[in-house]
Scaffold this motif. Structure first.
Motif, PDB file in Angstrom:
ATOM      1  N   GLN A  32     -38.213  13.199  37.119  1.00 34.67           N
ATOM      2  CA  GLN A  32     -37.521  12.473  37.931  1.00 34.67           C
ATOM      3  C   GLN A  32     -36.220  13.409  38.831  1.00 34.67           C
ATOM      4  O   GLN A  32     -36.228  13.254  40.043  1.00 34.67           O
ATOM      5  N   LEU A  33     -35.831  14.204  38.162  1.00 34.41           N
ATOM      6  CA  LEU A  33     -34.784  15.102  38.868  1.00 34.41           C
ATOM      7  C   LEU A  33     -35.445  16.088  39.952  1.00 34.41           C
ATOM      8  O   LEU A  33     -35.205  16.125  40.945  1.00 34.41           O
ATOM      9  N   ALA A  34     -36.833  16.718  39.430  1.00 31.99           N
ATOM     10  CA  ALA A  34     -37.669  17.199  40.410  1.00 31.99           C
ATOM     11  C   ALA A  34     -37.892  16.309  41.429  1.00 31.99           C
ATOM     12  O   ALA A  34     -37.808  16.794  42.944  1.00 31.99           O
ATOM     13  N   ALA A  35     -38.259  15.036  41.408  1.00 35.43           N
ATOM     14  CA  ALA A  35     -38.537  14.064  42.523  1.00 35.43           C
ATOM     15  C   ALA A  35     -37.370  13.690  43.572  1.00 35.43           C
ATOM     16  O   ALA A  35     -37.654  13.405  44.546  1.00 35.43           O
ATOM     17  N   GLU A  36     -36.276  13.887  42.938  1.00 34.81           N
ATOM     18  CA  GLU A  36     -34.977  13.634  43.742  1.00 34.81           C
ATOM     19  C   GLU A  36     -34.409  14.827  44.133  1.00 34.81           C
ATOM     20  O   GLU A  36     -33.337  15.030  44.919  1.00 34.81           O
ATOM     21  N   SER A  37     -35.186  15.928  44.143  1.00 39.46           N
ATOM     22  CA  SER A  37     -34.502  17.360  44.522  1.00 39.46           C
ATOM     23  C   SER A  37     -35.275  18.159  45.410  1.00 39.46           C
ATOM     24  O   SER A  37     -36.412  17.691  45.639  1.00 39.46           O
TER      25      SER A  37
END
Length: 399
Positions: A32-37
């Motif tokens: 999720q962090l990667a998808a938001e970053s």
């Protein structure tokens, strides 16, 4: 109000993160962090020496570059942004004392033991402080948090590593202090399996703690969310290239499994999420990114390859150089070259040979000497503050 968190987890290689291609670890929070970053595909640390790396970060320059007195913390302070260091790594005391930090907090480390619950781990202490800081309103601030991570205690609850074992696998190892040795013979498959399970358990711990940190960020209105940078100060070998663990008493040959690190940059409101930068990036680019975020002036240098990673239209570097003792690791878009000893070189085709498994130096006699020369000339140019030598066309073309 401008705020930022930099979270550095030592020993974490990009090879153990799903967004970088790992299929066997389920890490929904990190995904999720990667998808938001903004995800940096090819981020390289410029040294594995922790003291030199931090001096490089706070000088906003390559570790070999001449010291011109620039201080990231002082530059931020000059525009009213305080810079705080939070860490459980005592080795950073000397480096921390060299810069104008608003504060430096060193968390003590006790005798390592497996935790019964993730909240009792070394990593959890740092995540808890970051979550508390998110709820505060102290004005413009940078919290730079460095966790010993994989270089510290592997103290995640043992159930984490057990969850990675198949029914027919032997029981995962129970050690908490990460092993460090240089095997001379074949490494047994069960030993490698146990290493990956123990290490993978720590990655699952990071994922659990990241879920809580992301929840705290999501609970804030966009205008109060900080810039969040998650990265590493270098990987730890887990058997590849006949190396297990990092220890100051053991020789360490540098390969891409150590130099390539995860680098994720989350903007408030997840702006620019799902962006993947393919260009080459070096660790000192993080400093330029933070200066850009806070609106502080970059150092004035005639030759400065650092760039802000928030400027998405700017091209990546044409090379990166990691220096560890007398070894050099040169990376171009098409090649990785480990240069060591008396003009010795191992050569790896990029990006396909991600972890330097297939040495093609003997098969590429026209490329190998060029890679050696470029690595050494790049080192010399950085040391003198001169312009980098031109990249030969042969080093821009792959196999």
């Amino acid at each position: 109000m401008r705020r930022a968190i930099v979270l550095v987890i030592d020993g974490w290689s990009a090879g153990y993160l799903s967004p970088y291609g790992t299929a066997w670890l389920e890490t929904p929070a990190l995904n999720q962090l990667a998808a938001e970053s903004i995800l940096i595909e090819h981020a390289t640390v410029e040294t594995l020496n922790l003291d030199r790396l931090y001096r490089s970060w706070f000088r906003a320059a390559h570790p070999l570059a001449p010291d011109d007195g620039f201080d990231l913390a002082a530059a931020l302070a000059s525009i009213g942004a305080a810079c705080h260091l939070l860490t459980d790594e005592a080795l950073l005391r000397d480096a921390a004392g060299s810069f104008e930090l608003a504060s430096a907090e060193f968390l003590p480390c006790e005798e390592p033991k497996s935790a019964e619950h993730e909240d009792d781990t070394e990593l959890a202490r740092i995540f808890a402080i970051l979550c508390d800081w998110l709820g505060s309103e102290q004005g413009d601030e940078l919290v730079w948090a460095h966790a010993r991570g994989m270089a510290g205690a592997w103290d995640a609850p043992l159930d984490y590593r057990r969850s990675l074992a198949e029914e027919e696998d032997p029981d995962p190892p129970t050690y908490v202090t990460p092993p460090a040795l240089r095997p001379t013979g074949k490494i047994e498959p069960d030993e490698l399996l146990g290493l990956s399970q123990a290490y993978g358990g720590q990655v699952l711990l990071i994922d659990t703690l990241m879920e809580e940190l992301l929840a705290a960020i999501h609970a804030l209105p966009t205008e109060r969310q900080p810039l969040v940078v998650v990265t590493s100060s270098g990987g730890i070998p887990l058997g590849l290239h006949k190396q297990i663990g990092r220890d100051a008493e053991l020789p360490l040959a540098i390969y891409s499994n150590l130099t390539q690190v995860p680098l994720l940059i989350r903007l408030p409101g997840a702006a620019e999420g799902l962006t993947r930068l393919q260009g080459l990036t070096a660790s000192s680019d993080l400093s330029a990114t933070l200066l850009d975020w806070f609106g502080a002036a970059k150092p004035t240098r005639s030759e400065d390859p650092t760039r802000s990673l928030l400027q998405l239209d700017e091209p990546g570097r044409d090379r990166t150089l990691c220096v560890q003792g007398d070894e050099l690791y040169l990376r171009t878009a098409a090649w990785g070259a480990r240069v060591y000893g008396d003009h010795q070189c191992q050569l790896f085709g990029k990006p396909d040979d991600r972890w330097d498994v297939n040495d093609v130096a003997d098969r590429c006699p026209q490329v190998t000497p060029l890679a050696i020369d470029l690595a050494q000339q790049t080192r010399d140019a950085i040391q003198t503050g001169a312009a980098l030598p031109e990249l030969p066309e042969e080093l821009t073309e792959g196999l």
